[in-house]
Design a protein around this motif. Structure first.
Motif, PDB file in Angstrom:
ATOM      1  N   ARG A   1       0.665  -1.407   0.078  1.00  0.00           N
ATOM      2  CA  ARG A   1       0.015  -0.141  -0.047  1.00  0.00           C
ATOM      3  C   ARG A   1       1.027   1.137   0.197  1.00  0.00           C
ATOM      4  NH1 ARG A   1      -5.013  -0.073  -1.660  1.00  0.00           N
ATOM      5  NH2 ARG A   1      -5.912   1.622   0.025  1.00  0.00           N
ATOM      6  N   LEU A   2       1.877   1.263   0.581  1.00  0.00           N
ATOM      7  CA  LEU A   2       3.002   2.319   0.822  1.00  0.00           C
ATOM      8  C   LEU A   2       3.902   2.527  -0.314  1.00  0.00           C
ATOM      9  CD1 LEU A   2       3.052   2.962   4.702  1.00  0.00           C
ATOM     10  CD2 LEU A   2       1.315   4.063   3.027  1.00  0.00           C
ATOM     11  N   HIS A   3       4.367   1.198  -0.660  1.00  0.00           N
ATOM     12  CA  HIS A   3       5.564   1.150  -1.432  1.00  0.00           C
ATOM     13  C   HIS A   3       5.670   0.555  -2.790  1.00  0.00           C
ATOM     14  CE1 HIS A   3       7.062   1.537   3.029  1.00  0.00           C
ATOM     15  NE2 HIS A   3       7.326   3.062   2.289  1.00  0.00           N
ATOM     16  N   ALA A   4       4.575   0.329  -3.278  1.00  0.00           N
ATOM     17  CA  ALA A   4       4.460  -0.646  -4.467  1.00  0.00           C
ATOM     18  C   ALA A   4       5.116   0.295  -5.653  1.00  0.00           C
ATOM     19  CB  ALA A   4       2.959  -1.115  -4.693  1.00  0.00           C
ATOM     20  N   SER A   5       5.767  -0.382  -6.703  1.00  0.00           N
ATOM     21  CA  SER A   5       6.404   0.308  -7.600  1.00  0.00           C
ATOM     22  C   SER A   5       5.102   0.978  -8.438  1.00  0.00           C
ATOM     23  CB  SER A   5       7.336  -0.394  -8.650  1.00  0.00           C
ATOM     24  OG  SER A   5       6.823  -1.749  -8.978  1.00  0.00           O
ATOM     25  N   GLU A   6       4.137   0.303  -8.717  1.00  0.00           N
ATOM     26  CA  GLU A   6       3.037   0.817  -9.625  1.00  0.00           C
ATOM     27  C   GLU A   6       2.282   1.730  -8.550  1.00  0.00           C
ATOM     28  OE1 GLU A   6       2.729   0.567 -12.704  1.00  0.00           O
ATOM     29  OE2 GLU A   6       4.582  -0.800 -13.082  1.00  0.00           O
ATOM     30  N   SER A   7       1.972   2.992  -8.960  1.00  0.00           N
ATOM     31  CA  SER A   7       1.096   3.825  -8.443  1.00  0.00           C
ATOM     32  C   SER A   7      -0.233   3.455  -8.290  1.00  0.00           C
ATOM     33  CB  SER A   7       1.227   5.423  -9.043  1.00  0.00           C
ATOM     34  OG  SER A   7       0.730   5.247 -10.500  1.00  0.00           O
ATOM     35  N   SER A   8      -0.639   2.612  -9.024  1.00  0.00           N
ATOM     36  CA  SER A   8      -2.046   2.319  -9.025  1.00  0.00           C
ATOM     37  C   SER A   8      -2.430   1.238  -7.880  1.00  0.00           C
ATOM     38  CB  SER A   8      -2.483   1.711 -10.416  1.00  0.00           C
ATOM     39  OG  SER A   8      -1.593   0.369 -10.583  1.00  0.00           O
ATOM     40  N   GLU A   9      -1.079   0.627  -7.426  1.00  0.00           N
ATOM     41  CA  GLU A   9      -1.254  -0.365  -6.338  1.00  0.00           C
ATOM     42  C   GLU A   9      -1.119   0.365  -5.071  1.00  0.00           C
ATOM     43  OE1 GLU A   9       1.379  -3.715  -6.851  1.00  0.00           O
ATOM     44  OE2 GLU A   9       0.882  -3.861  -9.015  1.00  0.00           O
ATOM     45  N   ARG A  10      -0.609   1.452  -4.944  1.00  0.00           N
ATOM     46  CA  ARG A  10      -0.453   2.384  -3.534  1.00  0.00           C
ATOM     47  C   ARG A  10      -1.843   2.901  -3.182  1.00  0.00           C
ATOM     48  NH1 ARG A  10       4.333   4.297  -6.272  1.00  0.00           N
ATOM     49  NH2 ARG A  10       3.519   6.228  -6.438  1.00  0.00           N
TER      50      ARG A  10
END
Length: 312
Positions: A82-91
């Motif tokens: 939630r905080l650090h996924a490389s894909e912004s859509s996953e954050r």
């Protein structure tokens, strides 16, 4: 390498990091023990601990849970995505649940207490707006033993606007409901009792699905209750001035107003005296209120998103 050449090298290196060196205050002789490196990001890079209290957003697909979070490690991995996924859509936003729930993050470098961005050192994004604050108390710690873990002794609370009127060493014990669709009962250290009310928009269980214990206790600083009812009957949480995460306050130093800014110089020890920290490596945010909102609102629960070193 001479000190002069090292200084030039670090300035050039900071310029290669996206969004870094905007303040020009990073000095090799004043920075913490872990200066930024070529691959450094101004944002936190890992969740070290995720221990939310029960709440309406726990276990919810609306907050990114997928039902596989049945162990503490799986919950930690969820929080990290939630905080650090490389894909912004996953954050997205991370809920800390009711009073006492917390998250601890780390960075790939030390954050200097230089006040490099308008007097501030770091920021935390939330989902607050005027009249709707769910304040989280912020704590910091330097990694004095250099092992990459927040095990160096005491956490230092950051002084906020309501530091002097808050209750320290407050605790709440939550009890697993017999059925998932029941409210979560709680009892606090002051002898009060209540429940985390159910909200129709969130039908899932509110007790952390990965927690095997029949009860869980959280301790920390309790902020005063500033909630009330506005004209027309609308519930308001009240706002908390400055010094708290997920709070509509005077420390929202840039537009759009989506994050609170913090000073390491506001860190105090257990007696309330200034801690005098030169740098930090870990940040903890903990829900600082035990408040039930009006009908359809549910408990106030701090939500956080990205943590940023504002000196870079």
């Amino acid at each position: 390498m001479t000190m002069k050449r090292l200084y030039v090298y670090l300035l050039l290196l900071a310029g290669t990091v996206p969004g870094c060196n905007r303040s020009g205050v990073v000095m090799p002789d004043t920075y913490g023990p872990r200066p930024p490196h070529e691959g450094s990001s101004p944002y936190s890079d890992r969740v070290i601990a995720y221990c939310p209290a029960p709440g309406q957003f726990l276990n919810s697909p609306l907050m990114g849970f997928d039902g596989s979070e049945r162990t503490p490690q799986a919950a930690l991995e969820y929080a990290d995505r939630r905080l650090h996924a490389s894909e912004s859509s996953e954050r997205g936003m991370l809920s800390l649940g009711g009073f006492g729930g917390y998250v601890v993050v780390g960075f790939d470098h030390s954050i200097q207490a230089s006040g490099g961005y308008g007097g501030y050192d770091f920021s935390i994004a939330g989902n607050q707006f005027s009249g709707s604050s769910e304040p989280g108390v912020v704590w910091v710690m330097p990694d004095t033993n250099g092992n990459g873990l927040p095990d160096d002794g005491a956490w230092y609370e950051l002084r906020g606007a309501f530091y002097d009127t808050s209750l320290r060493d407050y605790s709440v014990t939550y009890y697993r409901p017999r059925e998932e669709d029941e409210p979560v009962r709680w009892r606090d250290s002051e002898g009060r009792e209540g429940v985390i009310e159910r909200v129709s928009a969130h039908p899932q269980g509110y007790y952390p699905a990965w927690m095997e214990e029949e009860s869980c206790t959280f301790s920390g600083t309790l902020l005063p209750d500033r909630s009330g009812t506005l004209e027309g009957g609308r519930f308001t949480t009240g706002d908390y001035g400055w010094g708290y995460a997920d709070n509509w306050g005077s420390d929202m130093a840039e537009s759009p107003k989506q994050k609170n800014f913090f000073r390491i110089a506001d860190a105090v020890d257990a007696s309330g005296a200034p801690a005098g920290l030169k740098y930090i490596d870990f940040v903890k945010v903990q829900t600082g209120v035990n408040i039930q909102g009006g009908a359809g609102t549910g408990e106030l629960s701090t939500e956080v998103a990205r943590f940023r070193d504002e000196n870079l």
